[in-house]
Design an enzyme around this catalytic site. Structure first.
Site, PDB file in Angstrom:
ATOM      1  N   MET A   1      -0.710   2.369   2.719  1.00 34.10           N
ATOM      2  CA  MET A   1      -2.127   2.245   2.524  1.00 34.10           C
ATOM      3  C   MET A   1      -2.829   2.359   3.863  1.00 34.10           C
ATOM      4  SD  MET A   1      -4.758  -0.594   1.496  1.00 34.10           S
ATOM      5  CE  MET A   1      -5.684  -0.310   2.959  1.00 34.10           C
ATOM      6  N   PRO A   2      -3.201   3.548   4.249  1.00 36.60           N
ATOM      7  CA  PRO A   2      -3.926   3.691   5.510  1.00 36.60           C
ATOM      8  C   PRO A   2      -5.382   3.250   5.397  1.00 36.60           C
ATOM      9  CG  PRO A   2      -2.785   5.712   4.911  1.00 36.60           C
ATOM     10  CD  PRO A   2      -2.759   4.826   3.720  1.00 36.60           C
ATOM     11  N   LEU A   3      -5.883   2.750   6.502  1.00 33.31           N
ATOM     12  CA  LEU A   3      -7.311   2.512   6.670  1.00 33.31           C
ATOM     13  C   LEU A   3      -7.757   3.477   7.752  1.00 33.31           C
ATOM     14  CD1 LEU A   3      -9.964   0.970   6.265  1.00 33.31           C
ATOM     15  CD2 LEU A   3      -9.172  -0.639   8.006  1.00 33.31           C
TER      16      LEU A   3
END
Length: 127
Positions: A1-3
């Site tokens: 889950m990249p930000l």
């Protein structure tokens, strides 16, 4: 889950921010196996003087079209995947916005499952 955080100078880049975000997300799905529905981005534009850069550091000639892209994601991707991400995102940004590749600046920070809470004060990735 990249930000993903994307920062640009206000003019003329404001209209291009969504396209930059789309390009980065597409590149992440193609190169580092990010699911299509896993999009968390912060898109920001800044007034002149609020974004600073060296116009020729390491022989890269930048100008006010500079785009800072900071990605925080879980550890585990190879160096080859990361460099493929930078290359593909830069290609897509150039195609969709006309921003020259020399103006695309990346940082990538890795962390672990316990470093994320996606809401409710729960470390969902530990489950």
């Amino acid at each position: 889950m990249p930000l993903v955080r994307i920062d640009v100078l206000s003019e003329p880049n404001d209209d291009r921010l969504p396209a930059i975000g789309d390009a980065v997300h597409q590149a992440m799905t193609e190169t580092i196996n990010v699911p299509v529905d896993d999009r968390f981005q912060i898109l920001s534009s800044h007034a002149a003087g609020r974004v600073r850069y060296d116009p020729s550091y390491l022989g890269v000639h930048r100008d006010d079209d500079i785009v800072y892209i900071a990605i925080t994601m879980r550890a585990g991707r190879t160096d080859e995947q990361k460099t493929a991400l930078y290359r593909r995102a830069t290609e897509l940004i150039a195609e969709s916005t006309g921003i020259e590749p020399r103006n695309v600046f990346f940082t990538l920070t890795e962390n672990h499952e316990a470093d994320w809470s996606l809401g409710g004060g729960v470390a969902q990735m530990l489950r």
